[in-house]
Design an enzyme around this catalytic site. Structure first.
Site, PDB file in Angstrom:
ATOM      1  N   ARG A 550      -6.761   9.515 -27.208  1.00  0.00           N
ATOM      2  CA  ARG A 550      -6.199   8.560 -26.264  1.00  0.00           C
ATOM      3  C   ARG A 550      -7.227   8.116 -25.248  1.00  0.00           C
ATOM      4  NH1 ARG A 550      -0.479  11.240 -25.087  1.00  0.00           N
ATOM      5  NH2 ARG A 550      -1.806  13.029 -25.470  1.00  0.00           N
ATOM      6  N   SER A 611     -11.412  18.810 -26.177  1.00  0.00           N
ATOM      7  CA  SER A 611     -10.715  20.079 -26.406  1.00  0.00           C
ATOM      8  C   SER A 611     -11.386  20.933 -27.459  1.00  0.00           C
ATOM      9  CB  SER A 611      -9.276  19.798 -26.805  1.00  0.00           C
ATOM     10  OG  SER A 611      -8.743  18.885 -25.907  1.00  0.00           O
ATOM     11  N   ASP A 665      -8.711  20.722 -22.690  1.00  0.00           N
ATOM     12  CA  ASP A 665      -7.297  20.294 -22.562  1.00  0.00           C
ATOM     13  C   ASP A 665      -6.434  21.302 -21.823  1.00  0.00           C
ATOM     14  OD1 ASP A 665      -7.454  22.065 -24.700  1.00  0.00           O
ATOM     15  OD2 ASP A 665      -6.278  20.844 -26.096  1.00  0.00           O
TER      16      ASP A 665
HETATM   17  C1  BG6 Z   1      -1.719  16.543 -25.440  1.00  0.00           C
HETATM   18  C2  BG6 Z   1      -2.869  16.624 -24.480  1.00  0.00           C
HETATM   19  O1  BG6 Z   1      -0.571  16.192 -24.785  1.00  0.00           O
HETATM   20  O2  BG6 Z   1      -1.593  17.791 -26.066  1.00  0.00           O
HETATM   21  C3  BG6 Z   1      -4.128  16.966 -25.256  1.00  0.00           C
HETATM   22  O3  BG6 Z   1      -3.024  15.406 -23.792  1.00  0.00           O
HETATM   23  C4  BG6 Z   1      -3.921  18.246 -26.005  1.00  0.00           C
HETATM   24  O4  BG6 Z   1      -5.214  17.058 -24.399  1.00  0.00           O
HETATM   25  C5  BG6 Z   1      -2.704  18.131 -26.858  1.00  0.00           C
HETATM   26  O5  BG6 Z   1      -5.060  18.549 -26.781  1.00  0.00           O
HETATM   27  C6  BG6 Z   1      -2.436  19.406 -27.595  1.00  0.00           C
HETATM   28  O6  BG6 Z   1      -1.373  19.230 -28.484  1.00  0.00           O
HETATM   29  P1  BG6 Z   1      -1.523  18.686 -29.942  1.00  0.00           P
HETATM   30  O7  BG6 Z   1      -0.271  19.102 -30.598  1.00  0.00           O
HETATM   31  O8  BG6 Z   1      -1.653  17.212 -29.855  1.00  0.00           O
HETATM   32  O9  BG6 Z   1      -2.728  19.341 -30.540  1.00  0.00           O
HETATM   33  C1  GLC Z   2      -9.114  24.802 -29.986  1.00  0.00           C
HETATM   34  C2  GLC Z   2     -10.272  24.476 -29.112  1.00  0.00           C
HETATM   35  C3  GLC Z   2      -9.906  24.645 -27.662  1.00  0.00           C
HETATM   36  C4  GLC Z   2      -8.666  23.882 -27.362  1.00  0.00           C
HETATM   37  C5  GLC Z   2      -7.550  24.283 -28.276  1.00  0.00           C
HETATM   38  C6  GLC Z   2      -6.285  23.524 -28.020  1.00  0.00           C
HETATM   39  O1  GLC Z   2      -8.885  26.142 -29.891  1.00  0.00           O
HETATM   40  O2  GLC Z   2     -11.365  25.265 -29.444  1.00  0.00           O
HETATM   41  O3  GLC Z   2     -10.944  24.201 -26.850  1.00  0.00           O
HETATM   42  O4  GLC Z   2      -8.296  24.093 -26.035  1.00  0.00           O
HETATM   43  O5  GLC Z   2      -7.954  24.085 -29.598  1.00  0.00           O
HETATM   44  O6  GLC Z   2      -6.411  22.179 -28.249  1.00  0.00           O
END
Ligand code: BG6
Ligand code: GLC
Ligand code: GLC
Length: 925
Positions: A550, A611, A665
């Site tokens: 995003r 992340s 994240d």
């Molecule tokens: C989102 C966050 O809502 O959730 C992201 O904005 C995060 O930063 C993510 O990585 C994690 O959830 P998923 O299910 O999208 O991996």
């Molecule tokens: C993975 C990444 C970590 C992140 C997590 C959740 O473990 O290594 O940095 O926070 O996924 O998205």
């Protein structure tokens, strides 16, 4: 035995038991007898009315509408198909309730399709009257005693005995081996059994007896045994009809028509329990004074069960006796004399009626029987008595035909067939002893259901084989269940195992913070405080690494935070291509977003939620340690991600961007929730991947100088266990998933918890269960071999409480996995076991974190909030509840509130950026 008075007449004066008034002459007698027997005539119109009323009652009960006690019950039996003929093995069958006061034990050998048929061995035991009316425990102890007496005498190997229990009373079944007695019928009235599971009562008695170890695998009604034991003829036999002590039928109904079942496919056998049918409207005109007298004297007076009392063998002899007594007292029979025996309940039994009614037996036999009752038998009496027997039996057969016709019309209607061709298996002593019963029944059925071509097939061994068939199926299902339980057992973690995970996590945290070898990297983030609410400005944010990439515009004003964002795709070939390609794609998306938002040319401060594990040396510097979650773009590991982004910006020349902060994240989520709740000092992600961050005392962080204040630590807990510390908990399915992943040996904890892997774990378990023959009839499908076919979102959908099992099946069928309802239930259990372990492990991790914070601060009690994000946590119906419950159990001194992040971590990244800008500005001032 009680003696009862004559029906409708008082005994008259004179010699005991004799009428004094002028006796009718023999020809008058026959007229008077025939006149009396007129009462037993049921006209065709009446039969049709009974048939229609029964059908209405059946359909009402099927729809699950409240029905009066006078209705039929329509009880599902959990038998889903007629036998395939493949069933084999040795089975013990115990029959209780089919043939009045006796109990039968059988040894049945099923030979499968290949073998010839073997006659069962059996033994009958008479149940003493006091046992039929005494405490339930005594009855079941008696049954267990008969069982061992029978088995003692058998030369067979008696290891691992499997028993089918034929229990012929109205029961609510909730499984093949669970059945609650609704009410006793047919002369039984043992205390403490109604409302109880009769299988359990039998198991307890067998255990008390202690002689043999017997597994009670299935419980069946006699009608079901009769139907299932029927040799498949031209077509399948789909109705079982019993007229013995009582009467009843079962038939195969379309499952979708049975409201109490949550099933829309296939058929299920329904026990009609028509004995309770007592509709006054249609039966009232048919009932005779004798029926009323019989009811008054029965064990269940007023409970009516009119239908059973007019047809069942327990009552036919009694009806004949009442008529004979009445006619004797009217002076029509036996020279106007009764006898004490004739006036005693139960003196004429079904077998007597059979003998007397049989024209071949001849008048001499009738004479003899009547004389045995102490009656003086006149010249024409024997013949007249035969009329009486015939009248009572004919009425029973015609009423039974009306009921069978109702079942036939039901089948014809539900199967939408013009002409229904069907086989009916018949069983019970009334059929065996009274050949005329079947012929009247057949004729009447043809009259009442002319569109049905019915063949009647007598059961050969009283249903014992059929019970064994059901037992064989139930045994197979039970074996499958055991295999399922064994397979899932390693996923079921107990308190000690979870506490050990918590302790190991805690130890790994400490080591990681100290810079010692640990699977937890405990990365400093340079975020030293949660937001204080004074942050202001417009910021750009990127959010890479979750399900969606995003780009966001975040406006932080005194009135709150306003976010505009757009989702872009990062195709797999880009995520796994070259680093340059990946970062060029990111910049392309930013440019597109700026254009659409009218921001082109502006250089807004940018916060980058990235992340993946990064070693940060400051807020705007993050060296990617390794990719996770399916990313593998080349030439990025070991590089500063902010530099890679800046280089890509440079390549696009036209744009200028000011990258201020790089944020994990978990940190973005904590900051985002922290803006609303200052107690939020932990960030948790359970989505594609899983991870947590929290506010640690700076003095504990060896990698960063300084002793006071706090710093947010990105734990990178996904890698927890990569040093082998979780090996005891890991299953072979975890190993399969790991081996097939793009980073084998890495992210052990994450691979047991997060969305990217749970579906795969489930798929591997399903493959195993299929190869064991437990699922999908043992047939491997190509679809199930396909990696990632089973998405984690299916776990959330399948486990959703609002979804019925039929929808679970629809989901799986969409995947090309055609399954039975047993399969659907097992798939659901697999999903539950896998997601429950994930949630509990996650909870153990959170417990370690909050306990550490509490101890850091030397607090007795800690109140803290955890900001959470991630599709698995948010979409799964039970995940969040299980995490919270585990934390409560493992960290009882912490009061933990979980806050779901509504705005994603981009908002948090913008807030980190805002704080950095504010501090930079202050430094400049
Ligand atoms: C989102 C966050 O809502 O959730 C992201 O904005 C995060 O930063 C993510 O990585 C994690 O959830 P998923 O299910 O999208 O991996
Ligand atoms: C993975 C990444 C970590 C992140 C997590 C959740 O473990 O290594 O940095 O926070 O996924 O998205
Ligand atoms: C009674 C029982 C029923 C049984 C029938 C025939 O009606 O309630 O379950 O099938 O007798 O034995």
């Amino acid at each position: 035995m009680d003696s009862i008075g004559p029906v409708g007449l008082q005994q008259r004066e004179g010699a005991p038991g004799c009428s004094q008034e002028g006796l009718p002459c023999p020809s008058d007698s026959s007229e008077l007898v025939l006149e009396c027997l007129q009462q037993f005539k049921v006209t065709e119109t009446q039969l049709q009315q009974i048939q229609a009323s029964l059908l209405g009652s059946m359909e009402q009960a099927l729809r699950g509408q409240a029905t009066p006690a006078s209705a039929v019950r329509m009880l599902p039996t959990y038998v889903g198909s007629t036998p395939h003929g493949t069933e084999q093995g040795d089975f013990v069958v115990l029959e209780l309730g089919a043939t009045g006061a006796s109990l039968r034990v059988l040894w049945v050998t099923l030979m499968g399709t290949e073998g010839h048929r073997m006659e069962p061995q059996s033994q009958e035991f008479v149940i003493p009257p006091e046992v039929m009316l005494g405490p339930g425990q005594q009855l079941f102890d008696f049954a267990a005693h008969c069982l061992s007496e029978f088995l003692d005498a058998l030369p067979m190997d008696k290891q691992g005995l499997q028993l089918g229990f034929s229990f012929s009373f109205p029961c609510h079944q909730t499984g093949l081996d669970r059945s609650t007695l609704i009410s006793w019928t047919k002369g039984f009235r043992c205390s403490g059994v109604e409302g109880h599971d009769v299988v359990q009562l039998l198991r307890d008695a067998i255990e008390r007896q202690g002689a043999y170890s017997i597994d009670v695998v299935a419980v069946v009604n006699d009608t079901v045994g009769t139907m299932m034991g029927c040799e498949p003829g031209v077509g399948p036999c789909e109705i079982g009809l019993v007229v013995d002590t009582g009467t009843n039928a079962c038939y195969m109904e379309e499952a979708r028509h049975v409201a109490v079942l949550d099933e829309d496919r296939g058929r299920v056998c329904i026990s009609v329990e028509w004995g309770s049918f007592s509709d006054d409207g249609v039966l009232g005109p048919v009932l005779t004074t004798f029926d009323h007298a019989l009811d008054r004297e029965s064990l269940n007076p007023g409970a009516q069960r009119w239908f059973e009392k007019m047809i069942g063998g327990l009552y036919l002899g009694e009806l004949v006796r009442l008529v004979l007594a009445h006619l004797a007292q009217r002076g029509v029979l036996f020279g106007g004399c009764t006898s004490p025996a004739l006036l005693s309940r139960g003196s004429i039994l079904l077998d007597h009626v059979a003998e007397m009614e049989d024209p071949l037996a001849g008048a001499a036999r009738v004479h003899a029987l009547l004389q045995d009752l102490g009656l003086s038998v006149g010249a024409s009496d024997a013949e007249l008595v035969q009329y009486v027997c015939a009248a009572v039996l004919t009425r029973a057969a015609r009423l039974c035909a009306a009921a069978l016709a109702a079942v036939l019309s039901r089948l014809q209607h539900s199967r939408e067939q013009q002409m229904l061709q069907i086989a009916v298996a018949t069983g019970g002593r009334v059929f065996e002893r009274h050949p005329s019963f079947l012929s009247v029944l057949q004729k009447t059925v043809m009259l009442l259901a002319p569109q049905c071509d019915v063949s009647f097939i007598p059961s050969v061994d009283g249903g014992g084989r059929g019970v064994a068939m059901v037992t064989a199926v139930a045994a197979r299902l039970a074996a499958h269940r055991r295999l399922l339980e064994e397979t899932l057992a390693p996923f079921r973690l107990n308190h000690n195992q979870l506490a050990a995970v918590q302790a190991q996590m805690r130890e790994a945290m400490v080591k990681g913070l100290r810079g010692e070898a640990s699977s937890l990297r405990m990365l400093p983030t340079y975020v030293r405080a949660t937001p204080d609410g004074t942050e202001r400005g417009d910021f750009l944010a990127l959010d890479l690494g979750g399900t969606n990439f995003r780009v966001l515009l975040v406006r932080v004003t005194a009135g709150g935070v306003k976010i505009t964002s757009q989702v872009y795709s990062i195709p797999e070939d880009v995520a796994q291509g070259s680093g340059q390609q990946l970062f060029d794609r990111i910049v392309d998306c930013i440019v597109d977003f700026q254009q659409k938002q009218g921001l082109s040319g502006q250089s807004l401060p940018l916060g980058f939620t990235f992340s993946f594990p990064c070693r940060q040396l400051g807020l705007d510097q993050g060296i990617l340690l390794n990719w996770t979650k399916g990313f593998s773009a080349s030439d990025c590991e070991g590089q500063d991600v902010v530099c890679l982004l800046r280089e890509a910006i440079g390549r696009r020349q036209a744009v200028e961007l000011n990258v201020v902060a790089i944020v994990n994240d978990t940190v973005g989520t904590m900051m985002s929730c922290g803006y609303e709740d200052p107690r939020c000092e932990v960030g948790l992600i359970v989505g594609t991947g899983t991870n947590a961050c929290y506010m640690e005392e700076l003095r504990n962080v060896a990698a960063v100088a300084g002793d006071s204040g706090h710093m947010c630590i990105n734990m990178e807990w996904g890698a927890f266990g990569d040093d082998g510390s979780l090996d005891l908990l890991r299953t072979c399915f975890d190993a399969n998933v790991d081996q097939a992943s793009i980073n084998p040996g890495k992210q052990s904890f994450e691979k047991m918890i997060s969305g990217m892997y749970l579906g795969e774990i489930v798929r591997h378990i399903l493959l195993r269960l299929t190869s064991l023959g437990v699922l999908f009839r043992g047939q491997q499908t190509q679809r199930l071999q396909t990696r990632d076919i089973f998405k984690t979102k299916f776990l959330s959908e399948i486990e959703s409480d609002s979804l019925a099992l039929r929808q679970v099946r629809a989901i799986l069928e969409d995947l090309g996995l055609p399954l039975t309802s047993d399969d659907a239930l097992m798939v659901l259990e697999v999903c539950q076991a896998v997601s429950q372990r994930a949630a509990q492990l996650c909870g153990a991790g959170v417990a370690a974190v909050v306990e550490k914070i509490r101890e850091n601060r030397g607090l007795e009690e800690l109140t803290v909030s955890v900001g959470v994000d991630g599709t698995l946590y948010k979409l799964h119906p039970h995940f969040s509840g299980l995490v919270a419950a585990t934390v409560r159990e493992l960290a009882p001194r912490c009061e933990v509130t979980f806050l779901q992040s509504e705005d994603g971590s981009g908002k948090g990244a913008a807030l980190v950026t805002a704080v950095a800008c504010r501090l930079a500005q202050m430094a400049r001032v």
